[in-house]
Enzyme design. Structure first.
Site, PDB file in Angstrom:
ATOM      1  N   LYS A 119      -9.001   2.880  -1.624  1.00 39.16           N
ATOM      2  CA  LYS A 119      -9.370   2.278  -0.265  1.00 39.16           C
ATOM      3  C   LYS A 119     -10.483   2.750   0.074  1.00 39.16           C
ATOM      4  O   LYS A 119     -10.982   4.075  -0.039  1.00 39.16           O
ATOM      5  CB  LYS A 119      -8.076   2.573   0.447  1.00 39.16           C
ATOM      6  CG  LYS A 119      -8.052   2.066   1.968  1.00 39.16           C
ATOM      7  CD  LYS A 119      -6.802   2.124   2.595  1.00 39.16           C
ATOM      8  CE  LYS A 119      -6.818   1.477   4.020  1.00 39.16           C
ATOM      9  NZ  LYS A 119      -5.506   1.873   4.775  1.00 39.16           N
ATOM     10  N   GLU A 158       0.999  -1.213   0.030  1.00 39.73           N
ATOM     11  CA  GLU A 158      -0.027  -0.062  -0.004  1.00 39.73           C
ATOM     12  C   GLU A 158       0.774   1.325   0.047  1.00 39.73           C
ATOM     13  O   GLU A 158       1.760   1.272   0.855  1.00 39.73           O
ATOM     14  CB  GLU A 158      -0.892   0.072   1.054  1.00 39.73           C
ATOM     15  CG  GLU A 158      -1.865   1.052   1.611  1.00 39.73           C
ATOM     16  CD  GLU A 158      -2.695   1.075   2.757  1.00 39.73           C
ATOM     17  OE1 GLU A 158      -3.441   2.009   3.045  1.00 39.73           O
ATOM     18  OE2 GLU A 158      -2.175   0.077   3.721  1.00 39.73           O
ATOM     19  N   CYS A 216      -5.716  -3.114   2.338  1.00 44.08           N
ATOM     20  CA  CYS A 216      -5.566  -3.107   3.728  1.00 44.08           C
ATOM     21  C   CYS A 216      -6.725  -3.165   4.476  1.00 44.08           C
ATOM     22  O   CYS A 216      -7.238  -4.361   4.413  1.00 44.08           O
ATOM     23  CB  CYS A 216      -4.820  -1.758   4.132  1.00 44.08           C
ATOM     24  SG  CYS A 216      -4.228  -1.952   5.957  1.00 44.08           S
TER      25      CYS A 216
END
Length: 168
Positions: free
Chosen positions: A110, A41, A164
């Site tokens: 995200k 990430e 994540c």
């Protein structure tokens, strides 16, 4: 009938996308037999750039770094996923960029931004909500943009990407 997936951990230099792109390309050269290679990430900028994420110089350097990685994949039918900040509309998104054979396939923002303890992502990034623009421009290339993208990894394998905390 198997797919080889590699998760690469690279030596990241905070706020130096050019150095991070070169390290990413170096690692890719060692993983030519992997069908899918996933990098960290925000791996092209470093996760801890903090308020530097608001600087156009860093964002532009990250796009050049993504283009460098894409060029290194030319002629390879390998799905590569790298992390970088992507501006789109009025927001900046923490994204996973899917790349294959020199092309940007799409950017996945995200959705769930941690904003507790040592994490301050909501300070710099907008969450992917499904209401963001359906396209973004990365290094001068218009790419699909959204949380619902799927990518063809070859051999009948199709993958989705989550960043994540989205997986949690």
């Amino acid at each position: 009938g198997f797919v080889r997936v590699s998760c690469a951990s690279v030596r990241t230099v905070v706020a130096d996308p050019a150095a991070n792109a070169e390290e990413t390309v170096r690692i890719l050269s060692e993983l030519a037999d992997s069908d899918i290679v996933v990098f960290p990430e925000l791996g092209l900028t470093g996760y801890t750039c903090a308020d530097l994420f608001g600087q156009s110089a860093l964002l532009e350097a990250a796009e050049r770094a993504a283009a460098r990685v894409a060029e290194a994949t030319r002629g390879r039918h390998q799905l590569v996923v790298v992390g970088l900040p992507v501006p789109s509309g009025n927001g900046l998104y923490n994204c996973a960029l899917a790349i294959s054979d020199g092309a940007f396939l799409g950017a996945v923002p995200k959705q769930f931004l941690p904003n507790y303890k040592e994490f301050y992502e909501a300070r710099w990034f907008s969450p992917g909500t499904g209401r963001e623009p359906k396209e973004a421009t990365v290094a001068g290339r218009v790419v699909p943009f959204g949380t619902d993208l799927l990518f063809d990894a070859g051999g009948g394998v199709v993958v989705g990407v989550e960043v994540c905390e989205d997986l949690w």
